[in-house]
Design an enzyme around this catalytic site. Structure first.
Site, short mmCIF file in Angstrom:
data_model
loop_
_atom_site.label_atom_id
_atom_site.label_comp_id
_atom_site.label_asym_id
_atom_site.label_seq_id
_atom_site.Cartn_x
_atom_site.Cartn_y
_atom_site.Cartn_z
CB CYS A 94 -0.91 0.04 1.22
SG CYS A 94 -2.24 -1.15 1.13
CB ILE A 95 3.55 2.56 1.64
CG1 ILE A 95 3.98 1.24 2.27
CG2 ILE A 95 2.53 3.27 2.50
CD1 ILE A 95 4.75 1.41 3.53
#
Lengths: 166, 103
Positions: B102-103
């Site tokens: 997600c990052i």
């Protein structure tokens, strides 16, 4: 996965709170959008300004009272009365930061720089700055502009745009 | 499981075009896939692709930050090499599965 028929083109994310979890919710959502090639604007207002104020951005805390979802390591409930003891909030906040570092989640400033590097734009709320007696020079240098609400909304137009309040 | 013919070679891919077997990857295939994504590969691109493949092979998480800390390129440069969605595009061109980070 089914392709979305009208994929998002732009997100405008508003961060109005200054706890670690509120700020990171906004930062993760913003960076995630930038990574997907979605035009991204983040608007920091009220206590959210702490995340882009030079003095405070490196030492955000998480609240240790009044949060029923707060758990001790191991999963036992975290008594609110424990949260009022001096130093507990700082300790819990430090623990949260170290847990995030393990997952390769960057500190606030580095996260903002990542968002900016990908073309995301960071704005501050004029009214909240007046309230907290802040000036542009008090803010992280990457802040693009200080805006009124109206100016921010002018940027939020267009089809396939979402305004998200974290 | 879908298959796709790229530059005369049949490879196993997902519906979205990500390799399911990174061993099938070659530089020639990378150049072809990149072209489909609108990217002309340079040596710098290959440095990044090799870094991503090595990291994937070691089972380490792939994040934009890890690419930025690779010493090969900074994050702005990474967005410049693979415009739009750099992590996804780079993963596709590098012949590894779609990144799940997600990052």
């Amino acid at each position: 996965m089914v392709k979305e028929e009208h994929p998002l083109k732009k997100v405008c994310i508003i961060c109005a709170k200054g706890t670690i979890e509120d700020v990171y919710a906004a930062l993760v959502m913003s960076n995630g959008a930038v990574m997907e090639g979605i035009e991204t604007k983040i608007f920091f207002t009220f206590f959210g300004l702490d995340a882009i104020t030079k003095k405070t951005m490196h030492s955000l805390h998480t609240g240790t009272t009044g949060n029923p979802a707060m758990r001790m390591p191991g999963g036992l409930p975290f008594p609110t009365l424990l949260g009022i003891i001096p130093g507990v909030e700082a300790g819990v906040s430090a623990m949260m930061r170290s847990q995030m570092e393990k997952l390769d989640i960057p500190p606030v400033q580095e996260f903002l720089e990542m968002i900016e590097a990908g073309g995301g734009e960071v704005y501050a709320c004029k009214l909240a700055m007046d309230m907290f007696k802040l000036e542009k020079k008090d803010l992280w240098d990457g802040v693009k502009e200080v805006l009124t609400v109206g100016q921010f909304y002018e940027m939020c137009g267009g089809l396939q745009t979402q305004v998200i309040f974290t | 499981m879908a298959q796709k013919v790229i530059a005369g070679v049949t490879v196993d891919v997902t519906e979205e075009g990500y390799f399911t077997n990174p061993a099938q990857w070659t530089r020639e295939l990378a150049a072809e896939i990149a072209k489909e994504e609108g990217v002309q590969l340079t040596d710098k691109h290959f440095d990044v692709l090799n870094f991503i493949r090595e990291r994937f092979a070691k089972g380490e998480a792939l994040t934009i930050r890890s690419v930025g800390n690779s010493g090969i390129i900074d994050i702005k440069g990474f967005y410049g090499l693979f415009p739009g969605a750099p992590m996804k595009k780079a993963a596709k061109v590098a012949g590894i599965p779609k990144p799940a980070s997600c990052i």
